[in-house]
Write a protein that holds these residues in place. Structure first.
Motif: not given
Lengths: 306, 357
Positions: A115-116, A216, A218, B37-38, B191, B193, B218, B241-242
């Motif tokens: 994640v991330g 990414q 998620t 974990g979003d 949510f 993505p 994200t 992280e961005y």
């Protein structure tokens, strides 16, 4: 209201990207269903492909290896479905649904450490001369390789089903497995191979979302794309060309409705939000008014003794 | 009806029995709208849950359920959690309001807390954060930073909380940049993505060089990063992280102190149904590090605004303000009352487009 702020060239280019994941997954399912197997686990295989592709791409730094791993992961998960339905003769609908739930859970577990994290970028294929053609260049010749792979796959599957012996055998198995068996074709083997192919395609579709479109990881990121792919196969009357058309309409209307909203068009948002589903179904239902129908053995269990 | 009553009584009895057996441990349940974990909204609520565990150790047991759809299915999930013997249940999304109210009626001995809603009961409290204070800071930075004067806004559902955020950001962007224009996309999801990425891309293609989001993943950050020269803000979580580009700052929800205090209240038997609404001052809303992509002068202004909002010397909704239709809303120097803010269903003057019903 300002239609001028919508750039049709960029819109068509985005359409190709938005359509690719469901196109890949739907093509795989098309082959599976043509072989007479109904695998409702597309969503599960897509998300497994998304995390496998993502994890491998991050660890090796190579998106290509990521896509290979995604196809492998999706195929591996579909092998479970093949074992259950082709050897244990379990109900296909229940097994497929279980596969989706299992895939969603397993991918969440596998994805814990991812994640991330940002994946390595996938380069766009900028074809030197063709990419510079005004209008057509950005629409057709400035995408990543997977977009072209998807288009190639449409052509390959269409030609395979229509013109080759392998395609004929596959269709025979899907139309009447008893007759195919009597002719000496290995029904179970052919179906297992078709299921694996479907799994690999779904995995690629998932990885396209996690590596290129979003990009990414998620949890639950496919968010129903697998179900849309499944519906697309049915509404496209099990024909590869129509799957492509359906995916483009769906992807196109999805992108268009967001653009219309941003441009402040005075259509209620609720109608815009449901428009991709409505328009895609409408167009494909009208088209399927011809004689096309489902493969006759679709979803039926085959056992050689019967 | 009789059957329902019977079942409910049995359920309560069962609940009591389980509570009695595990009396030494307080069981705290959480209902989440997305996966933990979003990287955004649910991630922060789950951090609050972990903080409760860390704070109380063996005295507490926590349970949670992820990705619970808003609506009828939520009622089943909440009931299930109450049946499992939870003493305190946090339902962490606006759409759980009616289900939580319904379940709270059936389990009078269980305490419920609903995030971002406005309906209460003797055993149902509400809590929320004044995210719109953070939106004001974002609006200020957005107005100063945009070169195309187009700010894209990915909204989720047309509920007061989201509309408040849009208004607050717009007012403060407009204040520092009279030419600014907001383009709003309603994604109708918290949510998704892929959809969020598409929405961000559509906004960027239409000229937006600042993207604000009220959805939880994200993905818009990643889309902005691909586009270059577009700035974004972390939503609900830092999304660090961005940083430093595209994410130049963020609104961080800090639920941990509240969750710990409320769990303590249940343990001490001092829990009461309250309506908590805290902002930057109380620490429930945090502003993430403003990154190096923002010039020092703008950063200093943003931090000054944050400080003024924290100590109450400034309010994001200070008159003179008009509604979108041109009618007067707030007079000179007047600030909005909480009632209006909680039920906000109109845009302020200058925003184009309609709020979907």
């Amino acid at each position: 209201m300002d239609f001028g702020s919508i750039n049709p060239v960029l819109l068509l280019a985005s359409l190709m990207v938005a359509a690719t994941p469901i196109l890949l997954a739907a093509l795989g399912e098309l082959v599976v269903e043509r072989a007479g197997v109904l695998n409702l686990g597309v969503e599960g295989m897509m998300i497994i492909g998304a995390i496998c592709g993502f994890a491998v791409a991050v660890n090796t730094g190579s998106p290509v290896l990521g896509f290979v791993a995604a196809a492998g992961g999706g195929a591996l998960l579909s092998l479970l479905f093949a074992l259950l339905t082709q050897f244990a003769l379990a109900n296909q609908v229940a097994s497929g649904l279980a596969l989706t739930l299992f895939g969603l859970g397993l991918s969440a577990l596998l994805g814990q450490g991812y994640v991330g994290i940002k994946p390595p970028p996938v380069g766009k294929l900028d074809i030197p001369l063709l990419g510079d053609i005004p209008v057509l260049g950005p629409i057709l010749f400035s995408h990543d390789l997977m977009v072209y792979f998807g288009l190639g796959l449409v052509l390959a599957i269409w030609a395979m089903l229509k013109y080759t012996r392998a395609g004929l055998v596959l269709r025979a198995v899907g139309e009447n497995h008893d007759a195919a068996h009597a002719l000496g074709y290995k029904v179970v083997r052919i179906r297992v191979l078709a299921i694996l192919f479907g799994g690999a395609c779904a995995g690629l579709g998932g990885a396209y979302i996690s590596l290129i479109r979003v990009p990414q990881w998620t949890e639950g990121m496919t968010a129903g794309a697998g179900w849309i792919a499944l519906a697309l196969v049915v509404f496209a009357s099990w024909k590869a060309g129509r799957v492509l058309l359906g995916a483009w309409i769906f992807g196109g209307v999805t992108v268009l409705q967001l653009n219309l909203q941003a441009a402040g068009i005075a259509i209620p948002v609720e109608y815009l939000s449901m428009s991709p589903y409505l328009i895609t179904i409408l167009v494909l239902v009208i088209m399927s008014a011809d004689r096309s129908r489902a493969p006759a053995s679709l979803g039926r269990i085959f056992h050689a003794s019967q | 009806m009789n059957l329902t009553k019977l079942l409910a009584t049995a359920a309560v009895a069962l609940g009591l029995a389980t509570t009695a057996m595990a009396q030494d441990k307080t069981k705290v349940g959480f209902i989440y709208v997305g996966p933990i974990g979003d990287g955004g909204w649910t991630y922060e609520h789950n951090k609050g849950r972990l903080a409760v565990e860390a704070h109380f150790g063996d005295k507490v047991e926590t349970v949670y359920q992820e990705s619970v759809p808003e609506g009828a299915d939520a009622e089943r999930a909440i009931t299930q959690m109450a049946l499992q013997g939870a003493d305190l249940i946090f339902t962490t999304s606006f759409g759980y309001m009616e289900p939580t109210l319904a379940v709270a009626g059936k389990f009078p001995n269980v305490k419920f807390e609903h995030a971002t809603g406005f309906k209460t009961a003797p055993n149902l409290a509400t809590y929320s954060a004044r995210f719109y204070e953070g939106r004001a800071v974002q609006g200020h930075i957005a107005g100063k930073m945009t070169k195309s004067n187009i700010v894209g806004y990915i909204a989720s559902f047309p509920i007061p909380e989201v509309i408040r955020g849009i208004n607050s950001a717009y007012i403060h962007a407009k204040k520092v940049n009279p030419d600014v224009e907001f383009k709003i996309i309603w994604a109708y999801t918290w949510f998704d993505p892929a959809k969020e990425a598409d929405a961000a891309t559509a906004l960027i293609e239409q000229g937006a060089d600042v993207i604000l989001q009220h959805t939880d993943s994200t993905a818009p950050q990643a889309a902005a990063e691909k586009a270059d020269n577009v700035i974004t803000f972390g939503q609900a979580s830092d999304m660090g992280e961005y940083a430093p580009m595209p994410r130049v700052s963020s609104i961080i929800d800090n639920w941990a102190p509240y969750y710990i205090a409320r769990t303590q209240a249940v343990m001490d038997d001092t829990w009461e149904s309250v309506q908590t609404w805290d902002g930057i001052g109380a620490g429930m809303v945090g502003i993430g590090e403003i990154s190096s992509a923002v010039p020092e002068a703008i950063k200093a202004e943003a931090l000054a605004l944050k400080a003024a909002l924290a100590d109450g010397s400034d309010h994001p909704f200070t008159g003179p303000l008009k509604k979108q239709d041109g009618s007067d809303w707030l007079g000179d120097g007047e600030t909005a009352d909480d009632g209006t803010l909680l039920g906000m269903n109109f845009y302020v003057e200058g925003i184009t487009g309609d709020i979907p019903n």
